[in-house]
Write an enzyme that holds these catalytic residues in place. Structure first.
Site, mmCIF file in Angstrom:
data_model
loop_
_atom_site.group_PDB
_atom_site.id
_atom_site.type_symbol
_atom_site.label_atom_id
_atom_site.label_comp_id
_atom_site.label_asym_id
_atom_site.label_seq_id
_atom_site.Cartn_x
_atom_site.Cartn_y
_atom_site.Cartn_z
ATOM 1 N N GLY A 1 0.905 -1.221 0.146
ATOM 2 C CA GLY A 1 -0.055 -0.149 0.010
ATOM 3 C C GLY A 1 0.851 1.329 -0.219
ATOM 4 O O GLY A 1 2.005 1.109 0.456
ATOM 5 N N ASP B 1 -0.880 -8.127 1.259
ATOM 6 C CA ASP B 1 0.420 -8.230 0.522
ATOM 7 C C ASP B 1 0.995 -9.788 0.047
ATOM 8 O O ASP B 1 1.256 -10.081 -0.864
ATOM 9 C CB ASP B 1 1.435 -7.306 1.058
ATOM 10 C CG ASP B 1 1.117 -5.831 1.017
ATOM 11 O OD1 ASP B 1 0.475 -5.502 -0.055
ATOM 12 O OD2 ASP B 1 1.640 -5.183 1.862
ATOM 13 N N HIS C 1 -0.414 1.639 9.443
ATOM 14 C CA HIS C 1 -1.651 1.846 8.862
ATOM 15 C C HIS C 1 -2.720 2.413 9.687
ATOM 16 O O HIS C 1 -4.031 2.188 9.570
ATOM 17 C CB HIS C 1 -2.260 0.821 8.270
ATOM 18 C CG HIS C 1 -1.267 -0.090 7.333
ATOM 19 N ND1 HIS C 1 -0.438 -1.104 7.856
ATOM 20 C CD2 HIS C 1 -0.818 0.177 6.094
ATOM 21 C CE1 HIS C 1 0.344 -1.582 6.904
ATOM 22 N NE2 HIS C 1 0.167 -0.800 5.847
ATOM 23 N N ASP D 1 8.705 53.703 21.034
ATOM 24 C CA ASP D 1 8.477 53.521 22.542
ATOM 25 C C ASP D 1 9.102 54.510 23.257
ATOM 26 O O ASP D 1 9.522 54.300 24.355
ATOM 27 C CB ASP D 1 8.935 52.025 22.913
ATOM 28 C CG ASP D 1 10.347 51.538 22.298
ATOM 29 O OD1 ASP D 1 10.812 52.644 22.168
ATOM 30 O OD2 ASP D 1 10.773 50.601 22.750
ATOM 31 N N GLY D 2 9.638 55.388 22.490
ATOM 32 C CA GLY D 2 10.132 56.635 23.170
ATOM 33 C C GLY D 2 11.522 56.643 24.367
ATOM 34 O O GLY D 2 11.608 57.092 25.141
ATOM 35 N N ASP D 3 12.251 55.814 23.641
ATOM 36 C CA ASP D 3 13.614 55.393 24.485
ATOM 37 C C ASP D 3 14.737 55.761 23.590
ATOM 38 O O ASP D 3 15.789 55.477 24.335
ATOM 39 C CB ASP D 3 13.372 53.956 25.116
ATOM 40 C CG ASP D 3 13.712 53.002 23.799
ATOM 41 O OD1 ASP D 3 13.689 53.501 22.601
ATOM 42 O OD2 ASP D 3 13.912 51.830 24.288
ATOM 43 N N SER E 1 19.683 47.044 18.581
ATOM 44 C CA SER E 1 20.000 47.152 17.030
ATOM 45 C C SER E 1 21.057 48.341 16.925
ATOM 46 O O SER E 1 22.277 48.337 16.389
ATOM 47 C CB SER E 1 19.035 47.235 15.938
ATOM 48 O OG SER E 1 18.238 46.397 15.904
ATOM 49 N N SER E 2 20.845 49.478 17.587
ATOM 50 C CA SER E 2 21.509 50.763 17.560
ATOM 51 C C SER E 2 22.922 50.572 18.019
ATOM 52 O O SER E 2 23.953 50.966 17.669
ATOM 53 C CB SER E 2 20.808 51.819 18.243
ATOM 54 O OG SER E 2 19.372 51.885 18.325
ATOM 55 N N MET F 1 19.047 57.396 11.286
ATOM 56 C CA MET F 1 20.280 58.329 11.685
ATOM 57 C C MET F 1 21.105 58.509 10.524
ATOM 58 O O MET F 1 21.777 59.626 10.576
ATOM 59 C CB MET F 1 20.922 57.868 12.868
ATOM 60 C CG MET F 1 21.670 56.779 12.685
ATOM 61 S SD MET F 1 22.778 56.372 14.272
ATOM 62 C CE MET F 1 21.800 56.333 15.502
#
Lengths: 540, 540
Positions: B56, B112, B217, B381-383, B425-426, B471
């Site tokens: 099968g 089979d 199966h 976020d103001g930082d 990241s900065s 920047m």
């Protein structure tokens, strides 16, 4: 959501260790767990350009699974979907980079760019030559200046890997990688989101929908589309790729995003070949899991226009078994069916004695129909008698067409008749019985020995032995006694059939699924049928 | 349940066609669709023993995926989980069998056995030499006389395949297959049932449970067990296998039942190696999807005691890419971390002019903290102000330890400081900026040219260009103007920063995710910071 992991915190390190253990010594890792997870080739002598890739985990076999001869020199692995640290990348670079320098292959995600980028700077401060390429093959968001890096990254691994292995210098390898990146485009589709370990699964894609243009970190697709099957799904993906077809010779990479089955991926491969993109594709990589998104039930297609040099590089053998190789996308060779599927029909011939014997056997089974059905009803669906009687009636009708004068051909013809008129396992087994008896007869065995050879074959193929509560419990002793005459055979068959009433643990056939109390105290209907047949031959 | 198929009725034929198309011409099929589905090697000349397997579908890559040099000669495929017909098997045998004969490798299921068995009889009637072996490696049901055939079948395919390829005769190949079957044992565990195309999924295994000893199966496991993680799961499987360890040298085959991810499979490989079975295992095949059960999220382990001849046969190269190869199960080579992960700290040295300049720059950023935070709060976020001011304060504190007298080392040291004290990241981008400036300075560039080289690297790694509202929109013009004096640079920075207020489609950084109205009318806080810095230098 259940997963075969121990804890989210140890998942990546344990998986890396499992990968290394099963690599036969090809791979090693740096001693920096858990923070620094770097997988390396053990056969590396720094004499050529090193290739370092990596990023968040969850995309296996990318990238650690592609470390090895002809592909990556090292992979720097982050936690699932999280960039590795600068220190980890730097450790990877420093561990493998010699005078020939190092190329960093980075998928276009901010974290990866920054961390690989700073690590590259630090490595350069040691006087190492380090270049970096950024893969941005995703075309799902055409207006995004920072396209994501997805499965097309594999083109870069493979082509740069083959060049570095062959001894090309850093500028050449970097240039080749940049050319590939400029040409590669990818897009994917998924039927479901991925399951991030330790997080509940997001149930975002409703029934009947699929996401086109998804990301490999669970990012939602650019659009949800109606899902109507593999053909329409591939058509939508191809539709996005077709405008990007440029070169004459193209390679497609058909990537399993993790949870599609091999059957589904093969159907998608067929649809890709049949699609309007198919005629543009000369080669294919996959279908295979190359850049996965955990268990996402989806796929992606990547496309690359290639030069002959790049084809050679893509086709070069590599050590990592996760790489499926480059194959020509071919038309399907279809070969004619072989002769001989229709059974050979020997010419009819007469033999009154054999004809009478067969008629008596058939009469016995027809006469036993109701009794055998009743017996079968106690442990089965009550049709053993009818099955045997129907076959017997058909055999009697076919007698005029049978080659009765040739015992070998007669056995084979009876086998063919039974396999066509008698359904189910019993029909096949009786067909095997007579076919094998025919073979034995052809090789010179007596008619009794031929029947015994048939029985042996039935036992081998069917797996039943005496004592398993089948017709063999009557047939085996009957055939063993047959050289002593039909009376002896009948007595042996009866004794064998009656013994089945005490066999309460059937070991073969349907009755093996039944409990003892359903079997105790009555004969197996198949064995009873055999006994009735031999007893009928005595009295007839 | 959604699947990448077109229709249940065409699933298997389409998948076979997809397999053949992506085989590069290695495979063909017989012209018998839809009833007869036989996949063949195209490079077959009938000069050696043919190996035919099948059954099968739903177990891919078994069996069609293993047709090819060194493994199967043909695979006869039924519908999903349904045995192929006698005619289909006979067609397969007749298509590939020459004088050397044919071995049928059949998994132990009634359908089979019977269909392959009768086809073998029919083929023998043509004078062909056909033998048949029945694989029964499953140990889940120890008292069942008819154990099922599962993933251990691959041992038979591979060892018999290597022998046949090498030219062994039918008796030798059959005998080798029988020896493998006598030795192979397998058992699996699953966290979920499989999804049969066209049928609703059975929801049988509840949260916190797993099935041990399942069938391929969808047959239920022998027992439902508590699932507490990969280690305990493998321990239960190993517990069943350990009593069967016989030989000194054993091969394990770690099979993905379809839906487990590569990460999970690697964790399971590691657990297998660490388990009490580990010391008995010299080689491993996988982890890989070899004998699947559609999309079942489960695994199985098969075990085989091997002779050196069998190891050679298992290790022989083959054409099918689905075969993962035999690997030694090794201890994990762990290499020491390279030197140089800790940043090189040059000796501190004084340079009053540079110190004063840096102090002025830092003072400018500290003074701008509140304004930049307020600007950032309009779109983020103001930082931004606090991030820059915190880094500036830390840099001022570190000045005594910096190698200010050496401009190259000073750039690098500032980069290191920033990468350690400034998050996100900065911080990484500024670290890259100064590290690249240091490299450029080391190669003889002027201090201004060095800063411009740093900017180029930041643009490459970060992916931002002028006009992307970062920047860089202030920094790039300022550095370009710097050779004309600090006044010119400050004017250029201011002009660049103010221009960002009109950039309403940010193309990099976090602001790229924001809508136009959130960005319009105010400067990018990073660019504003750069402008404030240069303006402060003019006035200070």
């Amino acid at each position: 959501m259940k997963q075969f992991i121990n804890a989210k915190e140890t998942l990546v390190t344990e998986a890396i260790d499992g990968l290394i253990r099963t690599s036969g010594g090809r791979l090693a890792r740096l001693d920096g767990y858990p923070h620094i997870k770097v997988v390396l080739r053990t056969d590396w002598d720094k004499s050529r350009v090193a290739l370092v890739s990596g990023g968040g985990s969850g995309h296996e076999p990318s990238h650690a699974g592609f470390v090895g001869q002809g592909m990556l020199t090292a992979a720097v692995c982050g936690e699932v979907f999280a960039s590795p640290s600068v220190d980890a990348v730097l450790a990877g670079i420093l561990a493998v980079t010699g005078k020939a320098g190092c190329l960093l292959i980075v998928k276009n995600y901010t974290g990866d760019r920054l961390n690989f980028g700073l690590a590259a700077e630090r490595a350069r401060a040691f006087g190492l030559k380090v270049s970096m390429v950024i893969v941005d093959d995703d075309i799902a968001l055409p207006h995004l200046p920072q396209a994501r890096g997805v499965a097309g990254t594999l083109f870069v691994h493979k082509i740069a890997g083959a060049m570095a292995e062959a001894g090309a210098d850093l500028d050449a390898v970097t240039g080749a990688a940049q050319k590939v990146i400029a040409g590669a485009v990818s897009i994917g589709m998924s039927l479901d989101t991925c399951t991030v370990p330790g997080s509940p699964k997001e149930d975002r894609i409703s029934d009947g929908k699929a996401e086109l243009g998804l990301g490999i970190h669970g990012e939602a697709g650019v659009q949800q589309v109606d899902f109507t099957g593999a053909r329409a799904a591939m058509a939508m993906v191809v539709d996005k790729l077709l405008p990007h077809v440029s070169g004459a010779d193209n390679v497609a990479l058909l990537n399993n995003l993790g949870g599609a089955t091999p059957l589904e991926m093969s159907v998608l491969a067929e649809e890709l070949a049949r699609s309007p993109l198919g005629p543009h594709l000369k080669w294919i990589i996959g279908p295979a899991a190359l850049m996965t998104s955990l268990d996402m039930q989806g796929f992606s297609v990547s496309l690359l226009p290639v030069t002959p040099t790049e084809v050679t590089a893509l086709a070069a053998p590599v050590a990592p078994s996760a790489w499926p190789g480059l194959q020509g996308l071919v038309a399907i060779p279809i070969k004619p069916l072989p002769d001989g599927l229709a059974p050979i029909r020997a010419l009819a011939s007469a033999h009154p004695g054999r004809r009478a014997l067969i008629e008596r056997c058939c009469a016995a089974l027809i006469a036993a129909e109701r009794d055998l059905n009743a017996l079968d009803a106690k442990s089965g669906d009550g049709d053993t008698g009818s099955t045997l009687a129907t076959a017997a009636r058909a055999l009697v009708k076919a007698l005029d067409a049978l080659p009765l004068a040739d015992i070998t051909q007669a056995y084979r013809a009876i086998g063919n008749e039974l396999s066509q008129t008698m359904g189910g396992s019993s029909g096949v087994l009786l067909a095997i019985f007579f076919a094998a008896a025919g073979d034995a007869s052809a090789s010179g065995k007596s008619w009794i020995a031929a029947l015994q050879a048939g029985l042996q074959r039935v036992m081998q193929v069917g797996g039943a032995e005496p004592g398993h509560r089948t017709m063999i419990d009557a047939l085996a002793p009957a055939l063993a006694a047959l050289s002593g005459g039909i009376d002896a055979a009948a007595r042996a068959a009866r004794s064998g059939a009656d013994a089945t009433a005490k066999m309460t643990k059937a070991k073969a056939g349907r009755a093996s699924y039944l409990s003892e109390d359903k079997l105790s105290g009555h004969n197996d209907p198949g064995a009873e049928g055999v006994a009735r047949l031999f007893e009928h031959l005595v009295t007839a």
